[in-house]
Motif scaffolding. Structure first.
Motif, PDB file in Angstrom:
ATOM      1  N   PRO A  11      -8.354  19.338  -4.429  1.00 44.49           N
ATOM      2  CA  PRO A  11      -8.618  17.713  -3.841  1.00 44.49           C
ATOM      3  C   PRO A  11      -9.901  17.221  -4.732  1.00 44.49           C
ATOM      4  O   PRO A  11     -10.895  17.800  -4.798  1.00 44.49           O
ATOM      5  CB  PRO A  11      -9.073  17.738  -2.414  1.00 44.49           C
ATOM      6  N   ALA A  12      -9.647  15.966  -5.133  1.00 44.84           N
ATOM      7  CA  ALA A  12     -10.918  14.970  -5.625  1.00 44.84           C
ATOM      8  C   ALA A  12     -11.257  14.079  -4.627  1.00 44.84           C
ATOM      9  O   ALA A  12     -10.322  13.634  -3.772  1.00 44.84           O
ATOM     10  CB  ALA A  12     -10.186  14.478  -6.954  1.00 44.84           C
ATOM     11  N   PRO A  13     -12.261  13.559  -4.935  1.00 51.41           N
ATOM     12  CA  PRO A  13     -12.738  12.411  -3.870  1.00 51.41           C
ATOM     13  C   PRO A  13     -11.952  11.127  -4.290  1.00 51.41           C
ATOM     14  O   PRO A  13     -11.795  10.839  -5.439  1.00 51.41           O
ATOM     15  CB  PRO A  13     -14.358  12.369  -4.231  1.00 51.41           C
ATOM     16  N   ILE A  14     -11.812  10.430  -3.265  1.00 50.13           N
ATOM     17  CA  ILE A  14     -11.153   9.079  -3.335  1.00 50.13           C
ATOM     18  C   ILE A  14     -12.117   8.178  -3.685  1.00 50.13           C
ATOM     19  O   ILE A  14     -13.298   7.967  -3.273  1.00 50.13           O
ATOM     20  CB  ILE A  14     -10.335   8.627  -2.095  1.00 50.13           C
ATOM     21  N   THR A  15     -11.939   7.239  -4.826  1.00 50.10           N
ATOM     22  CA  THR A  15     -12.856   6.255  -5.407  1.00 50.10           C
ATOM     23  C   THR A  15     -12.114   4.961  -5.110  1.00 50.10           C
ATOM     24  O   THR A  15     -10.760   4.775  -5.068  1.00 50.10           O
ATOM     25  CB  THR A  15     -13.102   6.553  -6.672  1.00 50.10           C
ATOM     26  N   SER A  16     -12.685   3.712  -5.355  1.00 50.89           N
ATOM     27  CA  SER A  16     -12.278   2.650  -5.322  1.00 50.89           C
ATOM     28  C   SER A  16     -11.021   2.163  -6.421  1.00 50.89           C
ATOM     29  O   SER A  16     -10.143   1.600  -6.509  1.00 50.89           O
ATOM     30  CB  SER A  16     -13.255   1.180  -5.471  1.00 50.89           C
ATOM     31  N   GLY A  17     -11.546   3.151  -7.525  1.00 58.27           N
ATOM     32  CA  GLY A  17     -10.525   3.035  -8.897  1.00 58.27           C
ATOM     33  C   GLY A  17      -9.205   3.909  -8.442  1.00 58.27           C
ATOM     34  O   GLY A  17      -8.074   3.739  -9.025  1.00 58.27           O
ATOM     35  N   THR A  18      -9.179   4.971  -7.596  1.00 58.77           N
ATOM     36  CA  THR A  18      -8.202   5.631  -7.498  1.00 58.77           C
ATOM     37  C   THR A  18      -7.232   5.391  -6.156  1.00 58.77           C
ATOM     38  O   THR A  18      -6.107   5.589  -6.269  1.00 58.77           O
ATOM     39  CB  THR A  18      -8.458   7.021  -7.309  1.00 58.77           C
ATOM     40  N   TRP A  19      -7.811   4.475  -5.253  1.00 59.77           N
ATOM     41  CA  TRP A  19      -7.149   3.939  -4.146  1.00 59.77           C
ATOM     42  C   TRP A  19      -5.852   3.265  -4.499  1.00 59.77           C
ATOM     43  O   TRP A  19      -4.761   3.704  -3.973  1.00 59.77           O
ATOM     44  CB  TRP A  19      -8.009   3.266  -3.379  1.00 59.77           C
ATOM     45  N   PRO A  20      -5.867   2.192  -5.449  1.00 57.52           N
ATOM     46  CA  PRO A  20      -4.734   1.697  -5.793  1.00 57.52           C
ATOM     47  C   PRO A  20      -3.579   2.435  -6.250  1.00 57.52           C
ATOM     48  O   PRO A  20      -2.542   2.253  -5.879  1.00 57.52           O
ATOM     49  CB  PRO A  20      -4.962   0.474  -6.712  1.00 57.52           C
ATOM     50  N   ILE A  21      -4.039   3.411  -6.844  1.00 59.11           N
ATOM     51  CA  ILE A  21      -2.977   4.502  -7.499  1.00 59.11           C
ATOM     52  C   ILE A  21      -2.325   5.272  -6.351  1.00 59.11           C
ATOM     53  O   ILE A  21      -0.990   5.633  -6.187  1.00 59.11           O
ATOM     54  CB  ILE A  21      -3.869   5.108  -8.777  1.00 59.11           C
ATOM     55  N   ILE A  22      -3.216   5.628  -5.591  1.00 62.97           N
ATOM     56  CA  ILE A  22      -2.760   6.643  -4.356  1.00 62.97           C
ATOM     57  C   ILE A  22      -1.796   5.736  -3.540  1.00 62.97           C
ATOM     58  O   ILE A  22      -0.689   6.248  -3.238  1.00 62.97           O
ATOM     59  CB  ILE A  22      -3.892   6.769  -3.771  1.00 62.97           C
ATOM     60  N   ARG A  23      -2.116   4.573  -3.147  1.00 64.91           N
ATOM     61  CA  ARG A  23      -1.329   3.684  -2.480  1.00 64.91           C
ATOM     62  C   ARG A  23       0.102   3.534  -3.206  1.00 64.91           C
ATOM     63  O   ARG A  23       1.235   3.448  -2.489  1.00 64.91           O
ATOM     64  CB  ARG A  23      -1.952   2.095  -2.180  1.00 64.91           C
ATOM     65  N   ARG A  24       0.014   3.152  -4.323  1.00 65.23           N
ATOM     66  CA  ARG A  24       1.145   2.833  -5.250  1.00 65.23           C
ATOM     67  C   ARG A  24       2.028   4.242  -5.168  1.00 65.23           C
ATOM     68  O   ARG A  24       3.313   4.238  -4.969  1.00 65.23           O
ATOM     69  CB  ARG A  24       0.977   2.742  -6.675  1.00 65.23           C
ATOM     70  N   ASN A  25       1.711   5.254  -5.157  1.00 66.54           N
ATOM     71  CA  ASN A  25       2.302   6.495  -5.274  1.00 66.54           C
ATOM     72  C   ASN A  25       3.060   6.795  -3.959  1.00 66.54           C
ATOM     73  O   ASN A  25       4.017   7.354  -3.661  1.00 66.54           O
ATOM     74  CB  ASN A  25       1.508   7.984  -5.630  1.00 66.54           C
ATOM     75  N   PHE A  26       2.048   6.685  -2.958  1.00 64.86           N
ATOM     76  CA  PHE A  26       2.488   6.668  -1.456  1.00 64.86           C
ATOM     77  C   PHE A  26       3.700   5.950  -1.060  1.00 64.86           C
ATOM     78  O   PHE A  26       4.917   6.044  -0.603  1.00 64.86           O
ATOM     79  CB  PHE A  26       1.593   6.457  -0.383  1.00 64.86           C
ATOM     80  N   ARG A  27       3.940   4.572  -1.630  1.00 57.35           N
ATOM     81  CA  ARG A  27       4.560   3.780  -1.522  1.00 57.35           C
ATOM     82  C   ARG A  27       5.996   4.112  -2.236  1.00 57.35           C
ATOM     83  O   ARG A  27       6.999   4.108  -1.549  1.00 57.35           O
ATOM     84  CB  ARG A  27       4.280   2.219  -2.116  1.00 57.35           C
ATOM     85  N   ARG A  28       5.982   4.576  -3.444  1.00 58.59           N
ATOM     86  CA  ARG A  28       7.161   5.270  -3.986  1.00 58.59           C
ATOM     87  C   ARG A  28       7.646   6.250  -3.268  1.00 58.59           C
ATOM     88  O   ARG A  28       8.846   6.503  -3.170  1.00 58.59           O
ATOM     89  CB  ARG A  28       6.772   5.538  -5.483  1.00 58.59           C
ATOM     90  N   GLY A  29       6.832   7.169  -2.816  1.00 56.95           N
ATOM     91  CA  GLY A  29       7.318   8.368  -2.128  1.00 56.95           C
ATOM     92  C   GLY A  29       7.936   8.066  -1.051  1.00 56.95           C
ATOM     93  O   GLY A  29       9.101   8.405  -0.395  1.00 56.95           O
ATOM     94  N   PHE A  30       7.327   7.167  -0.101  1.00 58.71           N
ATOM     95  CA  PHE A  30       7.871   6.656   1.044  1.00 58.71           C
ATOM     96  C   PHE A  30       9.372   5.916   0.896  1.00 58.71           C
ATOM     97  O   PHE A  30      10.285   5.955   1.746  1.00 58.71           O
ATOM     98  CB  PHE A  30       7.012   5.675   1.898  1.00 58.71           C
ATOM     99  N   LEU A  31       9.343   4.924  -0.135  1.00 59.24           N
ATOM    100  CA  LEU A  31      10.484   4.204  -0.349  1.00 59.24           C
ATOM    101  C   LEU A  31      11.789   5.450  -0.779  1.00 59.24           C
ATOM    102  O   LEU A  31      12.877   5.112  -0.503  1.00 59.24           O
ATOM    103  CB  LEU A  31      10.410   3.420  -1.515  1.00 59.24           C
ATOM    104  N   SER A  32      11.568   6.433  -1.284  1.00 53.96           N
ATOM    105  CA  SER A  32      12.577   7.282  -1.910  1.00 53.96           C
ATOM    106  C   SER A  32      12.987   8.393  -0.460  1.00 53.96           C
ATOM    107  O   SER A  32      14.118   9.043  -0.328  1.00 53.96           O
ATOM    108  CB  SER A  32      12.060   8.186  -2.885  1.00 53.96           C
TER     109      SER A  32
END
Length: 160
Positions: A2-23
């Motif tokens: 695991p890597a620490p979450i940063t303000s730069g990674t949070w939008p990417i994480i949210r996008r990946n979670f949204r795509r995962g949830f939609l599928s």
């Protein structure tokens, strides 16, 4: 690892979670019971917030998560992009445009009443399902949420 979450990674994480949830229409929440046994629960009412590294889910059908959280609040939440076209395109191109799996590591907060904004978000997600008799029976009593605070994440690393 695991890597620490940063303000730069949070939008990417949210996008990946949204795509995962939609599928998949759910994410998986992993907890550990008092005997050290892992437990995974699918949750269809999970949301990530825009500000900060937090999320929440409506705690309605869960039995093991509240029991496990009472002695160990640590969780791992996983979203998998299981879309057929996503996988077919990835196989044809020989690479994944986005990670097929993202995990978030964090701690569960206390159970509390949902805010008006949280109720708006779940009602928007459920849409017309709540109008049907089955939707009313299943989702008519959603009012309690449990907040989750995240500190680390991990994405699938595939050899492709």
């Amino acid at each position: 690892m695991p890597a620490p979450i940063t303000s730069g990674t949070w939008p990417i994480i949210r996008r990946n979670f949204r795509r995962g949830f939609l599928s998949s229409l759910h994410v998986s929440i992993g907890t550990v019971d008092t005997q050290g046994q892992p437990n995974v629960t699918p949750i269809g009412s999970f949301f990530l917030n825009r500000d900060g590294f937090t999320g929440f889910y409506f705690e309605l059908f869960t039995r093991n998560i509240p029991k496990n959280a009472a002695h160990n609040p640590k969780v791992c939440i996983m979203a998998v992009n299981s879309g057929k076209w996503y996988w077919l395109k990835s196989m044809l191109l020989g690479k994944f445009a986005t990670p097929p799996m993202t995990k978030l590591y964090g701690s569960l907060g206390a159970l509390r009443e949902a805010t008006p904004d949280e109720m708006t978000r779940i009602n928007r997600r459920l849409g017309r399902m709540k109008a049907f008799p089955g939707g009313q029976k299943l989702f008519g009593r959603m009012s309690l949420v449990r907040e989750v605070h995240f500190d680390a994440f991990e994405e699938a690393k595939l050899p492709m």
